[in-house]
Design an enzyme around this catalytic site. Structure first.
Site, PDB file in Angstrom:
ATOM      1  N   LYS A 111     -10.260  -1.855   6.647  1.00 24.52           N
ATOM      2  CA  LYS A 111     -10.503  -3.110   6.185  1.00 24.52           C
ATOM      3  C   LYS A 111     -11.558  -3.685   7.212  1.00 24.52           C
ATOM      4  CE  LYS A 111      -7.524  -6.656   6.444  1.00 24.52           C
ATOM      5  NZ  LYS A 111      -6.226  -7.370   5.754  1.00 24.52           N
TER       6      LYS A 111
ATOM      7  N   ASP B 221      -5.007  -1.389   6.932  1.00 26.35           N
ATOM      8  CA  ASP B 221      -5.301  -2.594   6.217  1.00 26.35           C
ATOM      9  C   ASP B 221      -5.060  -3.594   7.505  1.00 26.35           C
ATOM     10  OD1 ASP B 221      -5.957  -4.363   4.329  1.00 26.35           O
ATOM     11  OD2 ASP B 221      -3.945  -4.759   3.614  1.00 26.35           O
TER      12      ASP B 221
ATOM     13  N   ASP C  60       3.437  -2.303  17.866  1.00 30.65           N
ATOM     14  CA  ASP C  60       1.875  -2.448  17.904  1.00 30.65           C
ATOM     15  C   ASP C  60       1.215  -1.404  17.773  1.00 30.65           C
ATOM     16  OD1 ASP C  60      -0.725  -3.492  18.194  1.00 30.65           O
ATOM     17  OD2 ASP C  60      -0.193  -4.743  19.982  1.00 30.65           O
TER      18      ASP C  60
ATOM     19  N   TRP D  11       0.817  -1.427  -0.043  1.00 25.62           N
ATOM     20  CA  TRP D  11      -0.116   0.131   0.023  1.00 25.62           C
ATOM     21  C   TRP D  11       0.923   1.338   0.129  1.00 25.62           C
ATOM     22  CZ3 TRP D  11      -5.168   0.306   2.865  1.00 25.62           C
ATOM     23  CH2 TRP D  11      -6.174  -0.720   2.335  1.00 25.62           C
TER      24      TRP D  11
ATOM     25  N   ASP E 267       3.627  -0.960  11.894  1.00 25.57           N
ATOM     26  CA  ASP E 267       3.382  -2.659  11.859  1.00 25.57           C
ATOM     27  C   ASP E 267       4.235  -3.247  13.100  1.00 25.57           C
ATOM     28  OD1 ASP E 267       2.819  -5.462  10.950  1.00 25.57           O
ATOM     29  OD2 ASP E 267       1.924  -4.329   9.456  1.00 25.57           O
TER      30      ASP E 267
END
Length: 230
Positions: A177, A137, A113, A80, A97
């Site tokens: 998402k 996402d 996190d 992305w 991430d």
């Protein structure tokens, strides 16, 4: 001696079940080998087929046009962010991430996190200003219990929404998402308080058998007071 994939009917690749490979793993590998988006991603230099989901969403909703600041929640492996760099080359881009992500030119990546209490401030500091787009996402680890998995996913979306309302500039977009059925009514109502438009979409690159959809909230209404509440 290892065997190479065999060609089956209609030119499809067939994978022989290895002694130590489960049947489900074999099916996944065979699906990957025959997935046109996987082949296209390799040919065009994207890190994952997921890049085309963002391309298709942006083709429809045009949220990356003119963006100057973008935050990518759940950036790994980076597909992305690659699309963002191509479509908004002048934008500052920050991603986060828990998984390690190989460097991407022009993108600041935090390996931690997002649910860590320190993450939102670190992302804001790294971007250095307001964002025009917050992308998520992220996917919660599933346990196979439908209600639990749904709640975990909704928790991530809600956390992403709270962050988006703190960092987005007026008119900004939040893309996240969700699972089949989309965001629940309470979450959609919450989004509509903050955004002019809230729509669900399933881009063609999302596999038909997949339960994933995306919610696209556009036209952030901005902050009405100093608390970050719109």
């Amino acid at each position: 001696m290892s065997r190479s994939p065999r060609s089956g009917r209609a030119g499809k690749e067939r994978v022989k079940t290895a002694r130590r490979r489960s049947a489900s793993s074999t099916r996944w590998l065979q699906r990957q080998l025959n997935d046109p988006y996987v082949k296209k991603a390799k040919a065009e230099g994207y890190r994952s087929r997921a890049a085309y989901k963002l391309i298709e969403l942006d083709d429809r909703f045009e949220f990356l046009k003119g963006a100057k600041g973008v935050v990518d929640l759940g950036i790994a492996p980076g597909g992305w962010a690659q699309v963002v760099r191509q479509r908004a080359p002048k934008a500052g881009v920050v991603g986060i991430d828990l998984l390690e992500t190989d460097p991407i030119d022009g993108v600041t990546i935090l390996q931690m996190d997002f649910m860590d209490d320190a993450a939102p401030k670190l992302l804001k500091d790294a971007l250095g200003g307001e964002a025009d787009v917050v992308l998520s996402d992220m996917a919660a680890n599933t346990v196979g219990h439908k209600q639990t998995d749904h709640l975990r996913t909704m928790g991530l979306i809600e956390a992403g929404l709270e962050f988006a309302t703190e960092i987005l500039a007026p008119g900004g977009t939040y893309v996240a998402k969700v699972l089949a059925g989309g965001a629940d009514n309470n979450l959609v109502a919450q989004m509509r308080r903050h955004f002019a438009s809230v729509k669900h979409a399933k881009p063609p690159a999302s596999r038909k058998g997949s339960s994933e959809w995306y919610v696209v909230a556009q036209g952030f209404k901005g902050h009405r007071d100093g608390t970050g509440e719109a």
